[in-house]
Every structure is written in structure tokens, then in C-alpha cells.
Design a protein around this motif. Structure first.
Motif, short mmCIF file in Angstrom:
data_model
loop_
_atom_site.label_atom_id
_atom_site.label_comp_id
_atom_site.label_asym_id
_atom_site.label_seq_id
_atom_site.Cartn_x
_atom_site.Cartn_y
_atom_site.Cartn_z
N MET A 258 2.29 24.17 28.11
CA MET A 258 2.32 25.62 27.94
C MET A 258 2.28 26.33 29.30
O MET A 258 3.02 27.29 29.53
N HIS A 259 1.45 25.83 30.22
CA HIS A 259 1.32 26.47 31.53
C HIS A 259 2.45 26.09 32.48
O HIS A 259 2.69 26.80 33.47
N MET B 65 8.84 26.59 34.45
CA MET B 65 8.93 26.05 35.81
C MET B 65 9.96 24.91 35.83
O MET B 65 10.05 24.14 34.88
N ASP B 66 10.68 24.80 36.93
CA ASP B 66 11.58 23.65 37.04
C ASP B 66 10.79 22.43 37.50
O ASP B 66 9.65 22.53 37.95
N SER C 270 6.50 19.34 40.38
CA SER C 270 6.23 18.21 41.27
C SER C 270 5.52 18.67 42.54
O SER C 270 4.56 18.02 43.00
N ASP C 271 5.93 19.80 43.09
CA ASP C 271 5.30 20.33 44.30
C ASP C 271 3.85 20.72 44.05
O ASP C 271 2.97 20.48 44.88
N VAL D 19 -2.24 27.50 40.86
CA VAL D 19 -2.92 28.68 40.33
C VAL D 19 -3.37 28.46 38.88
O VAL D 19 -4.45 28.92 38.47
N LEU D 20 -2.56 27.77 38.11
CA LEU D 20 -2.82 27.61 36.67
C LEU D 20 -3.60 26.34 36.32
O LEU D 20 -3.81 26.06 35.14
N GLY D 21 -4.01 25.58 37.31
CA GLY D 21 -4.76 24.36 37.04
C GLY D 21 -3.93 23.25 36.43
O GLY D 21 -4.44 22.47 35.62
N LEU D 22 -2.65 23.18 36.82
CA LEU D 22 -1.78 22.13 36.27
C LEU D 22 -2.27 20.74 36.64
O LEU D 22 -2.13 19.80 35.85
#
Length: 220
Positions: A153-154, A158-159, A164-165, A174-177
Motif C-alpha cells: 500500500m505504501h 512508486m517504480d 530499491s533505492d 519517509v513511509l517506513g518501507l
């Protein structure tokens, strides 16, 4: 039927079993994942409490002894169906799930066939460990679904290069991925390992019950 607290907890656990699947019919994810996880864990906890209270308060009954394994099987079987479905029939989930389902049907058939002599197939300590391993594995896999959904969801929109970056620390997270990604993978690995352990214990208890039943099968 004796309606004491241990038996009421067992009945509630039995009713909670289909509720785990129903959560995904009436709620969107990740709410369905959360509700299913909470319901499953709460029901699994009652599995210990009802037996403990029945022994401590000397409230053991034939009704409770009959219903308790049925409630356990219903919880495990329905949760397995949900987890297997949402895993996309992943073989790492499907294979131990098949072993567990086969054993439950096989042992239930043995007890049905033995009739009055089914008391020879009493629940063993190993079978209790088997049930515990199944429930812990399924709870972890439900948690994995929660992490997976939040990560997806977060990361939506995004590509792959940006994701990956972020995961490799080249972009700000920022989103805690990062922690969601690692929690998703760790819970998947731990859940699968526990499910295979549960599958192994399930095979061992199934063989144990079959060995105990063999003398009665020869007589028929």
C-alpha cells in the motif's frame, strides 16, 4: 451438555473458526487481516485456557472432551484455507497444508471407524505440541499478510528503482518501507518454517494413531 466456562470458551472458539474467513468477505484489507489475526490469536489462547480451567476447577466433561478437538480442527483447517488462498497456492504453504488436512481427515475417519474403541486414540502430548505449532505458524502467516499489505500500500505508485533505492538507503525512507519489507520477509520465513515443523509433527502423530489403531483394523 454442561454449560460451564471452559465449555463456553470452547464453543466460542468453534464459532470463531468461520469468522476468520468471513473477515475477508466483509472488510477490506488491511482491516480484514487485522481482524482475522486478532480473532485467530484470541481463539487460540482460549484453547489453553479452557483446558486449564477445566482441570483446575474439576469441570472436565464428555461434551468438552468431544468439542475441544473439533474446535481446534475447525480453527486450523479454515485458517489454512485462507492462508493458502492468499499465498497464491504457494507450494511452500500448499504442501504442509495438504499434509495437515490429510492427517486430520484420516484420523477423524479412524475414530469414526473404531467407534466405541476410539478411546485408544487419546490426544497425546505430541498432538498438543502439533496443534500449538499449527496455531503459532498460522498466526505468524496472518501477521505476514498484514506487513505485506502495508508494504504494498505504501509502495503503491512508486517504480521499482525508487523502491530499491529506499530499501538500500539511497533515498529517505519517509513511509517506513524498510521495516515493513523486512518484517514481511522475516514473518514469511518464520511462518513457513513453523508450518513445516507443524506438518512434520502432524505426520508423526498421524502415524502414531494409525499404529495404535492397527490391531483393531485387523480384527475387522
Amino acid at each position: 451438555m454442561v454449560w460451564n466456562l471452559p465449555n463456553i470458551l470452547t464453543v466460542l472458539r468453534l464459532l470463531a473458526a468461520p469468522g476468520v474467513a468471513v473477515m475477508f468477505l466483509y472488510f477490506t484489507r488491511p482491516y480484514a487481516d487485522w481482524f482475522a489475526l486478532i480473532l485467530f490469536v484470541s481463539a487460540a489462547v482460549t484453547d489453553w485456557f479452557d483446558g486449564y480451567l477445566a482441570r483446575a476447577w474439576k469441570q472436565e466433561s464428555k461434551f468438552g472432551a468431544m468439542l475441544d478437538p473439533i474446535a481446534d480442527k475447525a480453527m486450523v483447517v479454515i485458517a489454512l484455507l485462507v492462508v493458502t488462498g492468499f499465498s497464491g497456492m504457494n507450494p511452500w504453504i500448499l504442501l504442509p497444508a495438504t499434509v495437515i488436512l490429510f492427517r486430520e481427515v484420516f484420523v477423524s475417519g479412524l475414530r469414526e471407524f473404531l467407534g466405541d474403541t476410539a478411546g485408544t486414540l487419546k490426544v497425546t502430548q505430541l498432538a498438543k505440541w502439533k496443534t500449538t505449532a499449527q496455531m503459532v505458524a498460522l498466526a505468524v502467516l496472518f501477521a505476514q499478510g498484514v506487513f505485506e499489505h502495508y508494504f504494498g500500500m505504501h509502495a503503491w505508485g512508486m517504480d521499482e528503482a525508487l523502491v530499491s533505492d529506499i530499501l538500500n538507503g539511497r533515498e529517505e525512507d519517509v513511509l517506513g518501507l524498510n521495516w515493513k519489507y523486512h518484517a514481511m520477509n522475516i514473518s514469511w520465513i518464520v511462518g513457513v518454517i513453523l508450518l513445516w515443523i507443524a506438518g512434520l509433527l502432524t505426520m508423526m502423530t498421524g502415524w502414531d494413531y494409525f499404529t495404535k489403531a492397527r490391531p483393531y483394523l485387523k480384527d475387522n
